[in-house]
Design an enzyme around this catalytic site. Sequence first.
Site, PDB file in Angstrom:
ATOM      1  N   LYS A 178       3.915 -14.600   5.003  1.00  0.00           N
ATOM      2  CA  LYS A 178       4.318 -15.610   3.999  1.00  0.00           C
ATOM      3  C   LYS A 178       5.921 -15.421   3.913  1.00  0.00           C
ATOM      4  O   LYS A 178       6.485 -15.285   2.794  1.00  0.00           O
ATOM      5  CB  LYS A 178       3.635 -15.123   2.756  1.00  0.00           C
ATOM      6  CG  LYS A 178       3.709 -16.106   1.474  1.00  0.00           C
ATOM      7  CD  LYS A 178       2.969 -17.165   1.463  1.00  0.00           C
ATOM      8  CE  LYS A 178       3.070 -18.285   0.455  1.00  0.00           C
ATOM      9  NZ  LYS A 178       2.208 -19.486   0.534  1.00  0.00           N
ATOM     10  N   ASP A 206      -1.961 -18.392   3.702  1.00  0.00           N
ATOM     11  CA  ASP A 206      -2.791 -19.348   3.011  1.00  0.00           C
ATOM     12  C   ASP A 206      -3.379 -20.299   3.990  1.00  0.00           C
ATOM     13  O   ASP A 206      -4.698 -20.676   3.895  1.00  0.00           O
ATOM     14  CB  ASP A 206      -2.243 -19.974   1.747  1.00  0.00           C
ATOM     15  CG  ASP A 206      -0.642 -20.411   1.934  1.00  0.00           C
ATOM     16  OD1 ASP A 206      -0.347 -20.069   2.887  1.00  0.00           O
ATOM     17  OD2 ASP A 206       0.000 -21.174   1.193  1.00  0.00           O
ATOM     18  N   ASP A 255      -5.926  -6.505   5.014  1.00  0.00           N
ATOM     19  CA  ASP A 255      -6.988  -6.267   4.377  1.00  0.00           C
ATOM     20  C   ASP A 255      -7.959  -7.529   3.770  1.00  0.00           C
ATOM     21  O   ASP A 255      -9.068  -7.396   4.039  1.00  0.00           O
ATOM     22  CB  ASP A 255      -6.598  -5.581   3.099  1.00  0.00           C
ATOM     23  CG  ASP A 255      -7.503  -4.647   2.142  1.00  0.00           C
ATOM     24  OD1 ASP A 255      -8.574  -4.561   2.881  1.00  0.00           O
ATOM     25  OD2 ASP A 255      -7.319  -3.991   1.289  1.00  0.00           O
ATOM     26  N   TYR A 281       0.854  -1.208   0.063  1.00  0.00           N
ATOM     27  CA  TYR A 281       0.169  -0.062  -0.022  1.00  0.00           C
ATOM     28  C   TYR A 281       0.786   1.258  -0.065  1.00  0.00           C
ATOM     29  O   TYR A 281       0.092   2.307  -0.044  1.00  0.00           O
ATOM     30  CB  TYR A 281      -0.949  -0.005   1.022  1.00  0.00           C
ATOM     31  CG  TYR A 281      -2.055  -0.864   1.014  1.00  0.00           C
ATOM     32  CD1 TYR A 281      -1.837  -2.346   0.958  1.00  0.00           C
ATOM     33  CD2 TYR A 281      -3.207  -0.636   0.934  1.00  0.00           C
ATOM     34  CE1 TYR A 281      -2.806  -3.301   0.945  1.00  0.00           C
ATOM     35  CE2 TYR A 281      -4.309  -1.491   0.917  1.00  0.00           C
ATOM     36  CZ  TYR A 281      -3.919  -2.931   0.806  1.00  0.00           C
ATOM     37  OH  TYR A 281      -5.057  -3.997   0.564  1.00  0.00           O
TER      38      TYR A 281
END
Length: 334
Positions: A173, A206, A230, A126
């Site tokens: 991640k 995930d 988000d 972002y």
Amino acid sequence: MAHLVTLIPGDGIGPEVADATVRAVEATGVEIEWERVQAGLGALAEYGQLLPDDVLASLEITRIGLKGPTATPIAGGHQSINVALRKKLGLYTNFRPVRMLPGLKTRYQDVPLDLAIFRENTEDLYAGLEHEIVPGVVESLKIITRNASMKIARATFEYARREGRGKVTAIHKANIMKLSDGLFLKCCRDVASQFPETQYNELIVDNACMQLVMRPETFDLLVLPNLYGDIISDLAAGLVGGLGIVPGANIGDNHAIFEAVHGTAPDIAGKGLANPTALMQSAVLMLAHMGEREAAGRLQRAIEEVYRHRECLTGDVGGTGTTSQFTEAVIRRM
Ligand code: NAI
């Protein structure tokens, strides 16, 4: 003395849910002087700017904002208003409590679900740093800093200590993004070591999505970089009845802006169908932040009573009520 609050109604369903929320807050009896300013597409049409200067000028004085959603033109040249406000005012914590309301019929209605999301709010993808390297190849920079990661990790663990919450899960991640998400994780671990009373674990994003769908009751506080925060916010909203429900707060050292997770909902805008619960629950967080804890409790209980009796609920949560019928029901309960 009246509290000063900057009110940004926003676009789409924003003005409808903002008006409903102002009515509900006023019914608590807390005296608030609202400084109404415009941001978003309405402001662009009227003043030629998505985020006119008077919005920041007002927030500099009031330090507290209540904001409806604002539309950001997709793939255009404009920066998102939310991103701009969060960066300019240093609102590094995006706090989103996700709780089941009584009486709601969802797939998870019997699950004791009470989790809260701490989303880093100022960087990651972002940062908006994108460029074209050669025609047909673009690059988007994912910025993760020690400074911002430490701040969001501290905010999460300090909340856990203050509110007696048992567990913090960091979501990442780092198996793929070893440097960026690796740094985020390292900061979470550093802070976790200073809060031995709080259980700490880590999940790859995930896997976290699957666990949230299959075993949401095992989560307590989640701390995440901006993009995962988000996405997981909307996923979590889906567990408790959708975007019409979940509130939020953007908090920095000197300012705070309270707003729902949802967007401008163009499909239902102007029809009186929007569910104002998410912004009303954001106003509950705002009242507590202002020190008006008793009024915050009364507004929260009134919302819960309306849900418990399934009075005038809006269409998104299975009712047939309008925005204003629901609002009147909340005010009556208060
Ligand atoms: P959205 O959240 O506006 O809508 C997704 C779905 O949820 C729609 O079907 C909508 O009708 C429903 N929904 C959302 N809020 C609801 C409510 N209060 N009551 C009943 N139903 C509700 O997401 P979408 O369509 O992806 O985004 C639309 C616009 O909103 C975009 O321009 C986006 O940039 C902006 N947006 C702004 C945000 C903000 O200002 N905080 C946050 C998210 C999106």
